[in-house]
Design an enzyme around this catalytic site. Structure first.
Site, PDB file in Angstrom:
ATOM      1  N   GLU A 253       0.832  -1.202   0.000  1.00 23.98           N
ATOM      2  CA  GLU A 253       0.000   0.000   0.000  1.00 23.98           C
ATOM      3  C   GLU A 253       0.865   1.249   0.000  1.00 23.98           C
ATOM      4  OE1 GLU A 253      -2.867   0.218   3.077  1.00 23.98           O
ATOM      5  OE2 GLU A 253      -3.931  -1.591   2.448  1.00 23.98           O
TER       6      GLU A 253
ATOM      7  N   HIS B 152      -4.404   6.599   0.799  1.00 23.00           N
ATOM      8  CA  HIS B 152      -3.669   5.339   0.665  1.00 23.00           C
ATOM      9  C   HIS B 152      -4.289   4.495  -0.439  1.00 23.00           C
ATOM     10  CE1 HIS B 152      -6.814   3.804   3.441  1.00 23.00           C
ATOM     11  NE2 HIS B 152      -6.515   2.608   3.000  1.00 23.00           N
TER      12      HIS B 152
ATOM     13  N   HIS C 243      -5.262   0.661  -2.125  1.00 25.50           N
ATOM     14  CA  HIS C 243      -5.627  -0.727  -1.877  1.00 25.50           C
ATOM     15  C   HIS C 243      -5.146  -1.548  -3.070  1.00 25.50           C
ATOM     16  CE1 HIS C 243      -9.203  -0.042   1.126  1.00 25.50           C
ATOM     17  NE2 HIS C 243      -8.005   0.218   1.654  1.00 25.50           N
TER      18      HIS C 243
ATOM     19  N   ASP D  44      -9.146   1.406   8.426  1.00 26.56           N
ATOM     20  CA  ASP D  44      -9.219   2.696   7.738  1.00 26.56           C
ATOM     21  C   ASP D  44     -10.188   3.635   8.460  1.00 26.56           C
ATOM     22  OD1 ASP D  44      -7.510   1.730   5.824  1.00 26.56           O
ATOM     23  OD2 ASP D  44      -9.084   1.278   4.383  1.00 26.56           O
TER      24      ASP D  44
HETATM   25 ZN   LIG Z   1      -7.407   0.782   3.448  1.00 29.15          ZN
END
Ligand SMILES: [Zn+2]
Length: 125
Positions: free
Chosen positions: A28, A74, A76, A87
């Site tokens: 990530e 961020h 995925h 999250d």
């Molecule tokens: Zn996430």
């Protein structure tokens, strides 16, 4: 309907997010975002942020005290951009505006969320 405090993002920043996500894949990518006059214009890379195959960890103790930072972004490494439990915890603890992007990391794979994890609109400027 009143406009959110953070209402836009520069196209170049989104392109940078997608590019960084592709480079970090299958891990990530995670960063903080800085805004001015309601528009996100810069990514802030955080030393000490950990990305793993699982979920990105946002080290709150490393966050600069900087009021221009409005939230996080961020990636995925999969086809879904919905926030995970972790999250949602991150969203509620830090910032008002959060972006998650997913594969294939293009201009339609990202989504913006508020502090509660509700999808919000963000104009690309
Ligand atoms: Zn996430």
């Amino acid at each position: 309907m009143s406009r959110r405090k953070v209402w836009g993002i520069e196209r170049e920043v989104l392109e940078m997010i997608n590019q960084a996500s592709r480079q970090t894949h299958p891990l990530e990518f995670v960063a903080a975002m800085r805004a001015e006059d309601g528009v996100i214009y810069e990514l802030v890379l955080l030393p000490g942020s950990i990305s793993s195959g699982g979920s990105a960890t946002f080290p709150s103790f490393n966050l600069p005290i900087d009021l221009s930072i409005v939230g996080s972004v961020h990636s995925h490494p999969g086809p879904y951009n919905e926030p995970s439990e972790a999250d949602l915890h991150l969203f509620s603890s830090y910032g008002s505006t959060h972006i998650i992007t997913c594969m294939p990391y293009d201009m339609s794979s990202w989504r913006c969320y508020d502090r509660q994890g509700r999808p919000v609109e963000l104009q690309v400027v």
